[in-house]
Write a protein that holds these residues in place. Structure first.
Motif, PDB file in Angstrom:
ATOM      1  N   UNK A 137       7.737 -15.519  37.630  1.00 52.05           N
ATOM      2  CA  UNK A 137       8.760 -14.503  37.474  1.00 52.05           C
ATOM      3  C   UNK A 137       8.267 -13.405  36.541  1.00 52.05           C
ATOM      4  N   UNK A 138       8.431 -12.161  36.980  1.00 49.48           N
ATOM      5  CA  UNK A 138       7.983 -11.003  36.202  1.00 49.48           C
ATOM      6  C   UNK A 138       9.218 -10.277  35.698  1.00 49.48           C
ATOM      7  N   UNK A 139       9.189  -9.947  34.475  1.00 42.78           N
ATOM      8  CA  UNK A 139      10.324  -9.249  33.895  1.00 42.78           C
ATOM      9  C   UNK A 139      10.353  -7.797  34.384  1.00 42.78           C
ATOM     10  N   UNK A 140      11.521  -7.363  34.798  1.00 43.78           N
ATOM     11  CA  UNK A 140      11.693  -6.001  35.283  1.00 43.78           C
ATOM     12  C   UNK A 140      11.878  -5.061  34.103  1.00 43.78           C
ATOM     13  N   UNK A 141      10.985  -4.094  34.053  1.00 43.38           N
ATOM     14  CA  UNK A 141      11.045  -3.107  32.970  1.00 43.38           C
ATOM     15  C   UNK A 141      11.637  -1.828  33.542  1.00 43.38           C
ATOM     16  N   UNK A 142      12.697  -1.382  33.031  1.00 40.54           N
ATOM     17  CA  UNK A 142      13.357  -0.172  33.514  1.00 40.54           C
ATOM     18  C   UNK A 142      12.588   1.055  33.043  1.00 40.54           C
ATOM     19  N   UNK A 143      12.216   1.895  34.013  1.00 32.86           N
ATOM     20  CA  UNK A 143      11.436   3.082  33.703  1.00 32.86           C
ATOM     21  C   UNK A 143      12.358   4.194  33.227  1.00 32.86           C
ATOM     22  N   UNK A 144      11.974   4.812  32.147  1.00 37.46           N
ATOM     23  CA  UNK A 144      12.783   5.878  31.577  1.00 37.46           C
ATOM     24  C   UNK A 144      12.124   7.225  31.882  1.00 37.46           C
ATOM     25  N   UNK A 145      12.921   8.141  32.403  1.00 40.16           N
ATOM     26  CA  UNK A 145      12.447   9.484  32.716  1.00 40.16           C
ATOM     27  C   UNK A 145      12.923  10.435  31.626  1.00 40.16           C
ATOM     28  N   UNK A 146      11.984  11.139  31.086  1.00 32.35           N
ATOM     29  CA  UNK A 146      12.312  12.082  30.014  1.00 32.35           C
ATOM     30  C   UNK A 146      12.201  13.499  30.537  1.00 32.35           C
ATOM     31  N   UNK A 147      13.175  14.291  30.234  1.00 35.60           N
ATOM     32  CA  UNK A 147      13.194  15.700  30.630  1.00 35.60           C
ATOM     33  C   UNK A 147      13.098  16.545  29.364  1.00 35.60           C
ATOM     34  N   UNK A 148      11.853  16.693  28.906  1.00 35.62           N
ATOM     35  CA  UNK A 148      11.614  17.437  27.671  1.00 35.62           C
ATOM     36  C   UNK A 148      11.446  18.908  28.031  1.00 35.62           C
ATOM     37  N   UNK A 149      12.533  19.639  27.982  1.00 32.86           N
ATOM     38  CA  UNK A 149      12.524  21.040  28.399  1.00 32.86           C
ATOM     39  C   UNK A 149      11.688  21.888  27.451  1.00 32.86           C
ATOM     40  N   UNK A 150      11.749  21.616  26.186  1.00 31.92           N
ATOM     41  CA  UNK A 150      11.022  22.430  25.198  1.00 31.92           C
ATOM     42  C   UNK A 150       9.519  22.330  25.405  1.00 31.92           C
ATOM     43  N   UNK A 151       9.015  21.091  25.588  1.00 30.63           N
ATOM     44  CA  UNK A 151       7.576  20.933  25.812  1.00 30.63           C
ATOM     45  C   UNK A 151       7.135  21.565  27.129  1.00 30.63           C
TER      46      UNK A 151
END
Length: 310
Positions: free
Chosen positions: A35-49
Motif C-alpha cells: 500500500x502506497x500512501x496518497x500524497x495530495x499535490x498542491x498547486x501554487x499560484x504565485x502571481x508575484x513571482x
C-alpha cells in the motif's frame, strides 16, 4: 528412485495444502502488493513571482520588430460561400446515395470541416495582412514586395499538379454520375410502363380466351364477346378515319387535284406527236417588209359564203 520422486511430490502437495489452510485461517497475509500512501499535490499560484519572471523575459522592442497582431476574421467572399454550399450539397448527395437512408450531418464530415478550417486560416491571415499594411503605412514603411521575391510552398509543383488532376478527375466523375442518373431513372420508368402494358395485354387475352374455351367445350354458345371486341376495334379506327366537314367541302369544291409528281414527263403518245415541230419551214418570210405569211389549210369560210351555201 521412483519412490523417492513420488514422496517429493506428496510432500509438495502437503505443503501447498498447509499454505492454503493457513491462508484460510488468516495466518498468512498477501505480501506482493504494498500500500502506497496518497500524497495530495498542491498547486501554487504565485502571481508575484510570475510577474517578476515575465518582466525578466519580456523584450521591450518596437512593433516593427515583432509584427504581432490580434485581429478578427475577414468577411467571407460570396464566391467562396457559394463554393462551400455546393461542396456541402455534393457531399450530402454522395453520402446519402452511397450508404442508403442515412441522415447527413455536415458538421461531422471531415472533408467539409477541413475545407472550412483552411478557409478560416486564410481569412484570419487576410485580416492580419490588411491590418499590418495599415500600420506599416502609418509608420511610413514601404511595403512593396521586391521583384525577385519567390514564396516557397510546402508542397512541390509536381505534387500540386497530381492533386489538381485528382480533383479534376473526381469532379468529372461526379458530373458524369449526375448526368447518367436521370437517364437511369427514365429507363426504369420506361421498363415499368412496358411491364404494365404487357401485363394488361396478358389480362385482356386471358379474359377473351376464357369464354372461348367455354364455347369450345360446349358449356356456352354465346359469341357476343367477339362482336364486342370487333366493335371496339372498329370504333377506334372510325375515329382515326373520320374526315372533318371543312375538308370534305374543300374536296368537293376544288377536287383532290390529281397526281402532281411526274406530270411533265414524256409518254409514248407525246413522243410520237410531231405537231408544232419545225414550224419555221412552213412559213414564208419577206425580209424586206419584215412580214411573215403563213399558209393556212382548211380555213373556215366567211359568214356570207356560208349563207350562200345554205
Amino acid at each position: 528412485m521412483t519412490d523417492f520422486i513420488v514422496n517429493d511430490s506428496e510432500s509438495d502437495l502437503d505443503s501447498d495444502e498447509e499454505l492454503q489452510e493457513a491462508f484460510a485461517k488468516g495466518l498468512i497475509k498477501p505480501g506482493l502488493n504494498e500500500e502506497i500512501e496518497k500524497i495530495e499535490k498542491k498547486y501554487t499560484n504565485n502571481v508575484a513571482d510570475l510577474k517578476v519572471k515575465l518582466t525578466e523575459i519580456k523584450l521591450n522592442l518596437p512593433w516593427v520588430e515583432k509584427l504581432d497582431l490580434v485581429t478578427t476574421i475577414a468577411p467571407l467572399a460570396p464566391d467562396v460561400a457559394l463554393q462551400m454550399q455546393e461542396t456541402a450539397q455534393r457531399r450530402k448527395n454522395l453520402k446519402e446515395n452511397s450508404k442508403g437512408n442515412i441522415q447527413y450531418d455536415p458538421t461531422q464530415d471531415p472533408v467539409l470541416n477541413e475545407f472550412k478550417r483552411e478557409n478560416l486560416i486564410h481569412r484570419q491571415a487576410q485580416a492580419a495582412v490588411v491590418e499590418g499594411l495599415k500600420k506599416l503605412k502609418e509608420l511610413g514603411i514601404a511595403t512593396r514586395r521586391p521583384d525577385d521575391y519567390f514564396a516557397e510552398m510546402a508542397k512541390t509543383d509536381e505534387h500540386m499538379q497530381k492533386v489538381r488532376k485528382n480533383l479534376m478527375a473526381k469532379q468529372a466523375a461526379q458530373s458524369r454520375v449526375e448526368k447518367v442518373r436521370p437517364l437511369r431513372e427514365q429507363k426504369k420508368i420506361a421498363k415499368r410502363v412496358q411491364i404494365d402494358t404487357k401485363l394488361k395485354q396478358a389480362a385482356e387475352k386471358k379474359q377473351m380466351l376464357e369464354p372461348l374455351k367455354r364455347v369450345r367445350k360446349g358449356k356456352a354458345s354465346d359469341l357476343d364477346f367477339l362482336d364486342d371486341k370487333k366493335g371496339k376495334n372498329s370504333k377506334g379506327k372510325g375515329v382515326q378515319d373520320k374526315i372533318s366537314k371543312k375538308r370534305d367541302l374543300k374536296n368537293q369544291k376544288f377536287g383532290f387535284g390529281g397526281k402532281k409528281k411526274g406530270s411533265k414527263l414524256n409518254t409514248r403518245e407525246s413522243t410520237h406527236n410531231m405537231d408544232g415541230f419545225n414550224n419555221a419551214s412552213k412559213k414564208s418570210v419577206n425580209f424586206k417588209n419584215k412580214t411573215f405569211n403563213t399558209k393556212k389549210k382548211n380555213q373556215r369560210p366567211g359568214k356570207s359564203k356560208r349563207k350562200n351555201k345554205r
